[in-house]
Design an enzyme around this catalytic site. Structure first.
Site, PDB file in Angstrom:
ATOM      1  CG  ASP A  68      -1.899   1.251   1.579  1.00 49.19           C
ATOM      2  OD1 ASP A  68      -2.352   2.039   0.578  1.00 49.19           O
ATOM      3  OD2 ASP A  68      -3.275  -0.265   1.102  1.00 49.19           O
ATOM      4  CG  ASP A 103       1.855   4.589  -7.014  1.00 43.22           C
ATOM      5  OD1 ASP A 103       1.184   3.869  -8.040  1.00 43.22           O
ATOM      6  OD2 ASP A 103       2.543   5.909  -7.285  1.00 43.22           O
ATOM      7  CB  VAL A 104      -0.962  -0.241  -7.909  1.00 39.50           C
ATOM      8  CG1 VAL A 104      -1.442  -1.110  -6.544  1.00 39.50           C
ATOM      9  CG2 VAL A 104      -1.403   0.441  -8.228  1.00 39.50           C
ATOM     10  CG  ASN A 159      -8.708  -3.926  -2.329  1.00 42.04           C
ATOM     11  OD1 ASN A 159      -9.704  -4.238  -2.718  1.00 42.04           O
ATOM     12  ND2 ASN A 159      -8.024  -3.538  -1.579  1.00 42.04           N
ATOM     13  CE1 TYR A 196     -14.433   1.999  -7.930  1.00 42.70           C
ATOM     14  CE2 TYR A 196     -16.549   1.399  -8.572  1.00 42.70           C
ATOM     15  CZ  TYR A 196     -15.787   1.277  -8.182  1.00 42.70           C
ATOM     16  OH  TYR A 196     -15.260  -0.108  -6.919  1.00 42.70           O
ATOM     17  CB  THR A 238     -15.776   0.430   3.495  1.00 34.97           C
ATOM     18  OG1 THR A 238     -15.804   0.656   1.609  1.00 34.97           O
ATOM     19  CG2 THR A 238     -15.775  -0.745   3.540  1.00 34.97           C
TER      20      THR A 238
END
Length: 267
Positions: free
Chosen positions: A39, A65-66, A92, A161, A198
Site C-alpha cells: 500500500d 504504488d500500483v 484490490n 469507475y 466502508t
C-alpha cells in the site's frame, strides 16, 4: 486438510491497509496464509500488519504504488524475500471518483484508469513473472482481481469507475487464457463486490446526494438495498471470504471467472 486451508501459502494484497483490502488480508491469514500488505499508506498498513501479527499470523508491509512498474518489481521481490515464496496476489487497490458524464473531469478519469486498470494489469504482469515456471516463486498460484458490481449494472454518477471496473473483468479473462495457453500454472479470477459501508462506500453514497441524484445519502443506500434480493448491504467478510475461496484449492478448476458477491443485485 480442507481445500479452503491456505496453510503454507504466501499472499500479497494490494490496498490492504484498510477497508476491503484489510479484511481480505485478515481472512487469508485466518485461513493460514502468510500475508504481505502492499500500500501507499505506510502508517495504516503497518497498523494492520501489527493487528495480524497479534492474532498469530505471519504478516509484513511493503510500500507499493500500483501504478508504477518499478514499485511492483520491488514489492514482489520484497514479498518473496520476506515470505520465502508467492502463491496468491490479490489486486484490490482501487479508487472511485463520482461524477456526472456531462461534467466529466479528465483528471479524475485518468486517475481511475491508472489505479484501477493499469494498477491491476501491472499486478497480473508481476504475479505471472514471479509465479510462472522459472520465476523467483515458480510454483504457480492464484490471482484474484477486485472488480465491482458496477461492472455488471448501470448506476448513475459512476461512469468512469464502471468503465474501469469493466476493464478489470476483461483483463482477468484475457490473462487467464494467456496463463493457461502458456503453461504458467496461475489461475486468474475476479470478484464483483456489491456496496459495502466502508469509507469508500460511505463517500459514494454521499456523492449521490451532492450530485443531485438522490435526496440524501440514506435514500441512495435504501434504493441499493431495495435492488438487492438478499435485502442488505454487503459486509467486508462477504467479500473477503470469496477471495479466500478463489485463492484456495476449492477453486482449483476455476479460472477466467467473475464471482458476483452482491446479494443478487447484478443478476
Amino acid at each position: 486438510m480442507s481445500v479452503y486451508d491456505l496453510t503454507g501459502r504466501k499472499a500479497l494484497v494490494t490496498g490492504g491497509a484498510r477497508g476491503l483490502g484489510a479484511g481480505m488480508a485478515e481472512a487469508l491469514a485466518r485461513a493460514g496464509a502468510a500475508v504481505v500488505i502492499g500500500d501507499i499508506r505506510e502508517e495504516a498498513g503497518k497498523a494492520t500488519v501489527d493487528s495480524l501479527r497479534e492474532s498469530g499470523a505471519t504478516a509484513a508491509f511493503v510500500s507499493l504504488d500500483v501504478t508504477e512498474d518499478a514499485s511492483w518489481e520491488s514489492a514482489i521481490s520484497q514479498t518473496i524475500d520476506e515470505l520465502g515464496g508467492l502463491d496468491i496476489v490479490v489486486n484490490n487497490a482501487g479508487v472511485e471518483i463520482s461524477g456526472l458524464v456531462a461534467d466529466l473531469d479528465p483528471a479524475d478519469v485518468r486517475r481511475m484508469l491508472e489505479v484501477n486498470v493499469l494498477g491491476t494489469a501491472l499486478g497480473v504482469k508481476h504475479a505471472f513473472r514471479a509465479m510462472r515456471p522459472g520465476g523467483p516463486a515458480g510454483s504457480g498460484g492464484a490471482v484474484v482481481n477486485i472488480s465491482s458490481v458496477a461492472a455488471t449494472i448501470p448506476f448513475p454518477g459512476i461512469a468512469g469507475y464502471s468503465a474501469t471496473k469493466s476493464a478489470v473483468d476483461r483483463l482477468t479473462r484475457v490473462a487467464a487464457l494467456e496463463s493457461g495457453k502458456l503453461g504458467y500454472g496461475v489461475r486468474v479470477n475476479c470478484v464483483y463486490p456489491g456496496l459495502v459501508p466502508t469509507e469508500m462506500g460511505a463517500k459514494l453514497a454521499a456523492d449521490m446526494e451532492s450530485l443531485g441524484l438522490w435526496p440524501s445519502a440514506e435514500a441512495a443506500v435504501g434504493d441499493v438495498i431495495a435492488l438487492t434480493p438478499l435485502g442488505r448491504l454487503g459486509e467486508v467478510a462477504d467479500m473477503a471470504d470469496a477471495v479466500v475461496f478463489l485463492a484456495s484449492d476449492g477453486a482449483r478448476f476455476i479460472t477466467g471467472a467473475g464471482l458476483p458477491v452482491d446479494g443478487g443485485m447484478g443478476m
